[in-house]
Scaffold this motif. Sequence first.
Motif, PDB file in Angstrom:
ATOM      1  N   LYS A  19       0.764  -7.425  -0.090  1.00 52.80           N
ATOM      2  CA  LYS A  19       1.481  -6.550  -0.713  1.00 52.80           C
ATOM      3  C   LYS A  19       2.385  -5.592   0.377  1.00 52.80           C
ATOM      4  O   LYS A  19       3.565  -5.492  -0.086  1.00 52.80           O
ATOM      5  CB  LYS A  19       0.921  -5.642  -1.918  1.00 52.80           C
ATOM      6  N   HIS A  23       6.402  -5.836   0.595  1.00 52.67           N
ATOM      7  CA  HIS A  23       7.303  -4.505   0.797  1.00 52.67           C
ATOM      8  C   HIS A  23       8.219  -4.498   1.970  1.00 52.67           C
ATOM      9  O   HIS A  23       9.260  -4.075   1.874  1.00 52.67           O
ATOM     10  CB  HIS A  23       6.313  -3.254   0.458  1.00 52.67           C
ATOM     11  N   GLU A  67      16.108 -10.428  -4.394  1.00 49.76           N
ATOM     12  CA  GLU A  67      15.423 -10.800  -5.465  1.00 49.76           C
ATOM     13  C   GLU A  67      14.174 -11.730  -5.494  1.00 49.76           C
ATOM     14  O   GLU A  67      13.373 -11.369  -6.035  1.00 49.76           O
ATOM     15  CB  GLU A  67      16.354 -11.638  -6.190  1.00 49.76           C
ATOM     16  N   GLY A  70      11.421  -9.031  -4.678  1.00 55.94           N
ATOM     17  CA  GLY A  70      11.022  -8.344  -5.842  1.00 55.94           C
ATOM     18  C   GLY A  70      10.502  -9.164  -6.612  1.00 55.94           C
ATOM     19  O   GLY A  70       9.470  -8.638  -7.407  1.00 55.94           O
ATOM     20  N   ASP A  71      10.587 -10.430  -6.753  1.00 58.18           N
ATOM     21  CA  ASP A  71       9.697 -11.211  -7.780  1.00 58.18           C
ATOM     22  C   ASP A  71       8.276 -11.468  -7.018  1.00 58.18           C
ATOM     23  O   ASP A  71       7.616 -11.348  -7.857  1.00 58.18           O
ATOM     24  CB  ASP A  71      10.567 -12.658  -7.883  1.00 58.18           C
ATOM     25  N   ILE A  73       6.650  -9.283  -5.378  1.00 56.52           N
ATOM     26  CA  ILE A  73       6.192  -7.958  -5.482  1.00 56.52           C
ATOM     27  C   ILE A  73       5.485  -7.944  -6.973  1.00 56.52           C
ATOM     28  O   ILE A  73       4.437  -7.619  -7.092  1.00 56.52           O
ATOM     29  CB  ILE A  73       6.847  -6.751  -5.087  1.00 56.52           C
ATOM     30  N   LYS A  74       6.290  -8.300  -7.982  1.00 56.55           N
ATOM     31  CA  LYS A  74       6.126  -8.239  -9.320  1.00 56.55           C
ATOM     32  C   LYS A  74       4.885  -9.195  -9.494  1.00 56.55           C
ATOM     33  O   LYS A  74       3.686  -9.032 -10.208  1.00 56.55           O
ATOM     34  CB  LYS A  74       7.014  -8.639 -10.144  1.00 56.55           C
ATOM     35  N   ALA A  75       5.023 -10.384  -9.114  1.00 54.42           N
ATOM     36  CA  ALA A  75       3.929 -11.425  -9.228  1.00 54.42           C
ATOM     37  C   ALA A  75       2.551 -10.918  -8.571  1.00 54.42           C
ATOM     38  O   ALA A  75       1.604 -11.223  -9.244  1.00 54.42           O
ATOM     39  CB  ALA A  75       4.432 -12.728  -8.550  1.00 54.42           C
ATOM     40  N   ASP A  77       1.416  -7.854  -8.008  1.00 58.83           N
ATOM     41  CA  ASP A  77       0.851  -6.834  -8.726  1.00 58.83           C
ATOM     42  C   ASP A  77       0.317  -7.251 -10.034  1.00 58.83           C
ATOM     43  O   ASP A  77      -0.602  -6.827 -10.525  1.00 58.83           O
ATOM     44  CB  ASP A  77       2.171  -5.874  -9.254  1.00 58.83           C
ATOM     45  N   ALA A  78       0.973  -8.515 -10.825  1.00 62.22           N
ATOM     46  CA  ALA A  78       0.368  -8.841 -12.148  1.00 62.22           C
ATOM     47  C   ALA A  78      -0.696  -9.952 -12.047  1.00 62.22           C
ATOM     48  O   ALA A  78      -1.396 -10.378 -12.784  1.00 62.22           O
ATOM     49  CB  ALA A  78       1.587  -9.497 -12.876  1.00 62.22           C
TER      50      ALA A  78
END
Length: 135
Positions: A19, A23, A67, A70-71, A73-75, A77-78
């Motif tokens: 992570k 970032h 993009e 960002g994708d 990081i979202k992935a 986190d989830a």
Amino acid sequence: MATADRAVRDRKAFADRLKTAAHAGLGNSQHYAEDWWNRLHEERLTALNVRMEGFFEHITGYQFQVELWGDLIKALDASTDPVATWHEKIAEAERVAAHTGGSMGNPVADARQHVRREAHGNFARYAADYFRRVS
């Protein structure tokens, strides 16, 4: 039991490094996109210089990378398995970068597709580099 706890802690630490690397990649891509955007607005810049320097290609490439980060990081986190998610996202980027699709018949669309593939390749390379830096 202690070995299992240690394995969980090690996996969590590894996920945290992933992570952190993501970032860092996002921040650097945003920085470079903004830098190119600011250079585009300098007073002494001419239309010929903009074309020769490839401003639009650089800006668009960094937009694609922002993009992608960002994708990622979202992935992460989830995800219940950030390590597998990281590897899946990098492998997907490498597949897109390696795809040598034919001409779309439109020079602008062809150029954008080329920049997209290049951005995916850079993302995959930079991801490995950022991870090494935080490890």
